[in-house]
Write an enzyme that holds these catalytic residues in place. Structure first.
Site: not given
Ligand SMILES: *Cc1c(COP(=O)(O)O)cnc(C)c1O
Length: 375
Positions: A39, A258
């Protein structure tokens, strides 16, 4: 915008390291299927390239958040099994079916819409069911399990997989992990013989109790730290070099950047980097005299970021390099083997996940290697 002139910075993504990380996790979870979570543009690394490399390494199951991401994986890896974590978007069932995407259903509304589509087309299209065991995010409530079971029992529909998500897996001793494990067990007993999945990267690394039939690592694939307080065994995947634009001299008592909230306490040499928060570095990696910030690796030494990070520029104190000064145009490493993702994240009060998914700057991007590995 991606620079093609080769004069800006370079983001380098090591697909060989990505593939080796997947293989290493697949060994740890031997006995379970090891999926890949891709994702958010594969945590900023590029969803198509990352998915292809992971597939070449052996991954066959992919998790995305949105159906659009699912379509990107489908195009890159035609034979992938793809789960969409956001579930079923209202009105989008035909698209999921056309693209062969499996929604991770998480509410009675989604379930009804999917089942209606299955009835209409007279086919049991695969879907996973997500139960909330204690994070209060997406998922059926545990109290809905019997209703879910009854509804699908009437139709003879079986989920492809049941899953849940851990709230505190990065802290293996947190008692919430055991609680969620027990609650997930109670859901599983209501769906006998259906494959189950609970573990993200940290859950996978915590122990076999959490593996079940499929594990879902994300951050560890990309080299990030999954479990707090332990050595991170994963290989870095992302290296970012940004250009040094100018070396300047600052005098004792002068301020930098800044807000003038960093005062030089010695005569200093400063390197001005062509890199700012518009390029995905978080402004929280700025420093003041009271609080240290992020680092850059220049000519073999870690040099501190001084003063506030601005939109396009970041200033680094290179006084410690002595006469071995970098030249304008030379690169400074701001993420990579010498500037570990999680060290940089810690310095900014954030997590590696956020730094990776912020990588979207005015620099070129190149991929090194691929997923093909010697056995
Ligand atoms: C993002 C996600 C993962 C992966 O999690 P990591 O901590 O990056 O390994 C697994 N399961 C779900 C439901 C997620 O949303």
């Amino acid at each position: 915008m991606t620079l093609t002139s080769g004069l800006g910075g370079q983001l380098s993504i090591d697909l060989g390291a990505l593939a080796r990380n997947w293989r290493a996790l697949d060994k740890v979870s031997a006995g379970a299927l090891t999926a890949a979570v891709v994702k958010a543009d594969a945590y900023g690394t590029g969803i198509e390239s990352a998915s292809r490399a992971l597939h070449a390494a052996g991954a066959r199951f992919f998790f995305v958040a949105t159906p659009d991401e699912g379509m990107a994986v489908r195009a890159a890896v035609p034979d992938a099994h793809i789960f969409v974590l956001y579930g079923l978007y209202p009105g989008a069932a035909n698209l999921y079916i056309r693209q062969n995407l499996m929604p991770v259903l998480s509410s009675m509304g989604m379930l009804e819409e999917w089942l209606n589509k299955c009835i209409e087309r007279n086919e049991a299209y695969p879907a996973a069911f997500h139960f909330d065991t204690g994070i209060n995010r997406l998922g059926f409530r545990l109290s809905e399990a019997s209703q879910v079971r009854e509804r699908i029992g009437q139709l003879g529909f079986a989920p492809q997989m049941i899953m849940s998500h851990l709230a505190c897996a990065d802290t293996p001793n947190h008692e919430k992990n055991r609680t969620q494990l027990a609650l997930f067990g109670s859901v599983m007993s209501q769906f006998p013989a259906i494959p189950a999945s609970l573990a993200n990267s940290a859950g996978l690394m915590t122990g076999r109790d959490y593996h079940f039939q499929m594990v879902r690592p994300g951050i560890a694939l990309y080299g990030g730290r999954a479990v707090n307080g332990r050595r991170n065994p994963m290989q870095p995947v992302v290296t970012l070099h940004v250009p040094i634009l100018q070396i300047t001299e600052g005098r004792t008592g002068e301020t930098v950047g800044y807000g003038a909230n960093y005062t030089l306490n010695r005569n200093s040499r400063l390197a001005v980097l062509g890199y700012g928060y518009a390029d995905g570095i978080l402004r929280s990696l700025s420093s003041s005299n009271q609080r240290p910030g992020g680092k850059a690796f220049i000519r073999g030494k870690l040099c501190p970021i001084v003063g506030r990070i601005s939109m396009d520029l970041t200033i680094v104190d290179v006084t410690e390099l002595g006469s071995d000064l970098p030249m304008p145009g030379e690169g400074a490493e701001v993420l990579g083997p010498n500037v570990p993702l999680d060290d940089q994240a810690d310095a900014g009060g954030t997590i590696g996940y956020e730094l990776l998914t912020s990588l979207k700057g005015r620099y070129g991007r190149n991929y090194v290697g691929d997923g093909r590995l010697p056995d």
